[in-house]
Design a protein around this motif. Structure first.
Motif, PDB file in Angstrom:
ATOM      1  N   ALA A   1      28.087  41.805  36.566  1.00  0.00           N
ATOM      2  CA  ALA A   1      29.522  41.991  36.828  1.00  0.00           C
ATOM      3  C   ALA A   1      30.081  40.631  37.230  1.00  0.00           C
ATOM      4  O   ALA A   1      29.471  39.895  38.015  1.00  0.00           O
ATOM      5  N   TYR A   2      31.249  40.301  36.676  1.00  0.00           N
ATOM      6  CA  TYR A   2      31.879  39.003  36.884  1.00  0.00           C
ATOM      7  C   TYR A   2      33.260  39.231  37.472  1.00  0.00           C
ATOM      8  O   TYR A   2      34.000  40.087  36.985  1.00  0.00           O
ATOM      9  N   SER A   3      33.605  38.502  38.532  1.00  0.00           N
ATOM     10  CA  SER A   3      34.978  38.556  39.041  1.00  0.00           C
ATOM     11  C   SER A   3      35.381  37.162  39.472  1.00  0.00           C
ATOM     12  O   SER A   3      34.566  36.390  39.993  1.00  0.00           O
ATOM     13  N   GLN A   4      36.647  36.835  39.224  1.00  0.00           N
ATOM     14  CA  GLN A   4      37.164  35.503  39.499  1.00  0.00           C
ATOM     15  C   GLN A   4      38.563  35.638  40.051  1.00  0.00           C
ATOM     16  O   GLN A   4      39.310  36.535  39.641  1.00  0.00           O
ATOM     17  N   LYS A   5      38.893  34.756  41.011  1.00  0.00           N
ATOM     18  CA  LYS A   5      40.266  34.705  41.521  1.00  0.00           C
ATOM     19  C   LYS A   5      40.598  33.259  41.846  1.00  0.00           C
ATOM     20  O   LYS A   5      39.714  32.479  42.237  1.00  0.00           O
ATOM     21  N   THR A   6      41.863  32.899  41.663  1.00  0.00           N
ATOM     22  CA  THR A   6      42.312  31.547  41.980  1.00  0.00           C
ATOM     23  C   THR A   6      43.544  31.627  42.873  1.00  0.00           C
ATOM     24  O   THR A   6      44.220  32.660  42.937  1.00  0.00           O
ATOM     25  N   TRP A   7      43.807  30.514  43.565  1.00  0.00           N
ATOM     26  CA  TRP A   7      44.958  30.459  44.466  1.00  0.00           C
ATOM     27  C   TRP A   7      45.496  29.034  44.506  1.00  0.00           C
ATOM     28  O   TRP A   7      44.786  28.080  44.185  1.00  0.00           O
ATOM     29  N   LYS A   8      46.772  28.925  44.928  1.00  0.00           N
ATOM     30  CA  LYS A   8      47.399  27.611  45.113  1.00  0.00           C
ATOM     31  C   LYS A   8      46.760  26.953  46.321  1.00  0.00           C
ATOM     32  O   LYS A   8      46.625  27.578  47.381  1.00  0.00           O
TER      33      LYS A   8
ATOM     34  N   TYR B   1      43.903  24.004  41.733  1.00  0.00           N
ATOM     35  CA  TYR B   1      43.799  25.336  42.326  1.00  0.00           C
ATOM     36  C   TYR B   1      42.471  25.507  43.038  1.00  0.00           C
ATOM     37  O   TYR B   1      41.517  24.783  42.783  1.00  0.00           O
ATOM     38  N   GLY B   2      42.439  26.487  43.957  1.00  0.00           N
ATOM     39  CA  GLY B   2      41.201  26.927  44.581  1.00  0.00           C
ATOM     40  C   GLY B   2      40.663  28.098  43.781  1.00  0.00           C
ATOM     41  O   GLY B   2      41.434  28.809  43.121  1.00  0.00           O
ATOM     42  N   GLU B   3      39.361  28.310  43.829  1.00  0.00           N
ATOM     43  CA  GLU B   3      38.766  29.367  43.009  1.00  0.00           C
ATOM     44  C   GLU B   3      37.512  29.934  43.638  1.00  0.00           C
ATOM     45  O   GLU B   3      36.762  29.223  44.307  1.00  0.00           O
ATOM     46  N   GLU B   4      37.301  31.220  43.392  1.00  0.00           N
ATOM     47  CA  GLU B   4      36.057  31.882  43.777  1.00  0.00           C
ATOM     48  C   GLU B   4      35.605  32.761  42.626  1.00  0.00           C
ATOM     49  O   GLU B   4      36.404  33.511  42.061  1.00  0.00           O
ATOM     50  N   ILE B   5      34.321  32.633  42.249  1.00  0.00           N
ATOM     51  CA  ILE B   5      33.725  33.452  41.189  1.00  0.00           C
ATOM     52  C   ILE B   5      32.508  34.147  41.774  1.00  0.00           C
ATOM     53  O   ILE B   5      31.709  33.516  42.477  1.00  0.00           O
ATOM     54  N   THR B   6      32.360  35.430  41.475  1.00  0.00           N
ATOM     55  CA  THR B   6      31.176  36.176  41.890  1.00  0.00           C
ATOM     56  C   THR B   6      30.497  36.779  40.667  1.00  0.00           C
ATOM     57  O   THR B   6      31.150  37.398  39.819  1.00  0.00           O
ATOM     58  N   PHE B   7      29.189  36.565  40.572  1.00  0.00           N
ATOM     59  CA  PHE B   7      28.332  37.196  39.566  1.00  0.00           C
ATOM     60  C   PHE B   7      27.389  38.115  40.330  1.00  0.00           C
ATOM     61  O   PHE B   7      26.659  37.648  41.211  1.00  0.00           O
ATOM     62  N   SER B   8      27.424  39.415  40.030  1.00  0.00           N
ATOM     63  CA  SER B   8      26.594  40.370  40.768  1.00  0.00           C
ATOM     64  C   SER B   8      25.930  41.341  39.798  1.00  0.00           C
ATOM     65  O   SER B   8      26.245  41.364  38.605  1.00  0.00           O
ATOM     66  N   HIS B   9      25.008  42.149  40.326  1.00  0.00           N
ATOM     67  CA  HIS B   9      24.306  43.121  39.473  1.00  0.00           C
ATOM     68  C   HIS B   9      23.961  44.367  40.277  1.00  0.00           C
ATOM     69  O   HIS B   9      23.983  44.364  41.500  1.00  0.00           O
TER      70      HIS B   9
ATOM     71  N   GLY C   1      47.760  28.881  49.545  1.00  0.00           N
ATOM     72  CA  GLY C   1      46.815  29.998  49.514  1.00  0.00           C
ATOM     73  C   GLY C   1      47.337  31.174  48.703  1.00  0.00           C
ATOM     74  O   GLY C   1      46.670  32.202  48.591  1.00  0.00           O
ATOM     75  N   GLU C   2      48.533  31.031  48.137  1.00  0.00           N
ATOM     76  CA  GLU C   2      49.153  32.108  47.356  1.00  0.00           C
ATOM     77  C   GLU C   2      48.306  32.410  46.120  1.00  0.00           C
ATOM     78  O   GLU C   2      47.896  31.500  45.396  1.00  0.00           O
ATOM     79  N   PRO C   3      48.019  33.706  45.852  1.00  0.00           N
ATOM     80  CA  PRO C   3      47.212  34.069  44.683  1.00  0.00           C
ATOM     81  C   PRO C   3      47.847  33.580  43.378  1.00  0.00           C
ATOM     82  O   PRO C   3      49.068  33.596  43.238  1.00  0.00           O
ATOM     83  N   MET C   4      46.995  33.161  42.445  1.00  0.00           N
ATOM     84  CA  MET C   4      47.462  32.732  41.130  1.00  0.00           C
ATOM     85  C   MET C   4      46.946  33.680  40.052  1.00  0.00           C
ATOM     86  O   MET C   4      47.650  34.556  39.612  1.00  0.00           O
ATOM     87  N   HIS C   5      45.699  33.511  39.650  1.00  0.00           N
ATOM     88  CA  HIS C   5      45.133  34.241  38.516  1.00  0.00           C
ATOM     89  C   HIS C   5      43.923  35.032  38.992  1.00  0.00           C
ATOM     90  O   HIS C   5      43.259  34.642  39.946  1.00  0.00           O
ATOM     91  N   ALA C   6      43.630  36.112  38.305  1.00  0.00           N
ATOM     92  CA  ALA C   6      42.397  36.858  38.567  1.00  0.00           C
ATOM     93  C   ALA C   6      41.917  37.463  37.258  1.00  0.00           C
ATOM     94  O   ALA C   6      42.715  37.749  36.360  1.00  0.00           O
ATOM     95  N   GLU C   7      40.602  37.633  37.156  1.00  0.00           N
ATOM     96  CA  GLU C   7      40.019  38.276  35.977  1.00  0.00           C
ATOM     97  C   GLU C   7      38.676  38.864  36.369  1.00  0.00           C
ATOM     98  O   GLU C   7      38.075  38.449  37.364  1.00  0.00           O
ATOM     99  N   SER C   8      38.234  39.837  35.602  1.00  0.00           N
ATOM    100  CA  SER C   8      36.924  40.419  35.858  1.00  0.00           C
ATOM    101  C   SER C   8      36.352  40.951  34.556  1.00  0.00           C
ATOM    102  O   SER C   8      37.085  41.133  33.572  1.00  0.00           O
ATOM    103  N   GLY C   9      35.051  41.182  34.561  1.00  0.00           N
ATOM    104  CA  GLY C   9      34.423  41.670  33.341  1.00  0.00           C
ATOM    105  C   GLY C   9      32.931  41.851  33.505  1.00  0.00           C
ATOM    106  O   GLY C   9      32.411  41.929  34.625  1.00  0.00           O
ATOM    107  N   TYR C  10      32.270  41.910  32.354  1.00  0.00           N
ATOM    108  CA  TYR C  10      30.834  42.164  32.303  1.00  0.00           C
ATOM    109  C   TYR C  10      30.170  41.231  31.309  1.00  0.00           C
ATOM    110  O   TYR C  10      30.715  40.966  30.241  1.00  0.00           O
ATOM    111  N   TRP C  11      28.998  40.736  31.697  1.00  0.00           N
ATOM    112  CA  TRP C  11      28.205  39.833  30.864  1.00  0.00           C
ATOM    113  C   TRP C  11      26.907  40.553  30.514  1.00  0.00           C
ATOM    114  O   TRP C  11      26.174  40.971  31.405  1.00  0.00           O
ATOM    115  N   ARG C  12      26.632  40.686  29.208  1.00  0.00           N
ATOM    116  CA  ARG C  12      25.429  41.389  28.749  1.00  0.00           C
ATOM    117  C   ARG C  12      24.531  40.440  27.949  1.00  0.00           C
ATOM    118  O   ARG C  12      24.772  40.228  26.761  1.00  0.00           O
ATOM    119  N   PRO C  13      23.502  39.868  28.597  1.00  0.00           N
ATOM    120  CA  PRO C  13      22.583  38.997  27.865  1.00  0.00           C
ATOM    121  C   PRO C  13      21.641  39.809  26.980  1.00  0.00           C
ATOM    122  O   PRO C  13      21.264  40.928  27.336  1.00  0.00           O
TER     123      PRO C  13
END
Length: 159
Positions: free
Chosen positions: A54-61, A39-47, A65-77
């Motif tokens: 803030a974390y966001s991720q998406k994958t595709w075939k 799969y192809g993938e893009e992850i973004t870590f922002s603040h 190029g058809e979308p596959m999976h996506a997820e998002s969330g928050y990381w607190r060190p």
């Protein structure tokens, strides 16, 4: 929360600043109960200047190029080298993870505290590491039928 945020980085995020930005590349997945796939993938870590990433991720075939999976969330060190992460997946599954970070080795290790809304998934581990300027990660998963097994791995370059 944009990756190109003009907000100054919160001091709590400095040890994880190696993650900030957008990463793109390819990965491969598999599991004893499914066929292997790429799969192809893009992850973004922002603040936003707050002590959270803030974390966001998406994958595709890769082929279509058809979308596959996506997820998002928050990381607190935390100051003690521990980290709390919440991730909501497009499948409806929710993860609460705790782990550790090592700024010197540019590594984050996460382990499930709780998997919510999952009928089969019992445990998930994630290891993120920046090696030679590339973001590498490995996800392992355990289900009600399997022990912890490799599920996903990818190598991403910073955009």
């Amino acid at each position: 929360m944009e990756g190109g945020s003009r907000a100054p980085i919160h001091p709590a995020l400095v040890p994880l600043s190696f993650l900030l930005g957008t990463w793109k590349g390819e990965g491969e997945g598999g599991f004893p109960t499914i066929s292997s796939f790429r799969y192809g993938e893009e992850i973004t870590f922002s603040h936003s200047g707050k002590p959270v990433i803030a974390y966001s991720q998406k994958t595709w075939k890769l082929a279509s190029g058809e979308p596959m999976h996506a997820e998002s969330g928050y990381w607190r060190p935390k100051n003690d080298g521990s980290i709390e992460v919440v991730i909501a997946q497009s499948t409806g599954l929710v993860e609460v993870q705790k782990g550790t970070y090592d700024a010197g080795n540019k590594m984050v290790k996460l382990q499930t505290e709780l998997v919510g809304n999952a009928s089969k998934v019992k445990e998930i581990t994630r290891v993120f590491e920046v090696v030679n300027g590339e973001l590498s990660y490995v996800v392992q998963m355990a289900t009600n039928l399997t022990t912890l097994q490799p599920h996903l791995k990818a190598l991403l370059k910073k955009l």
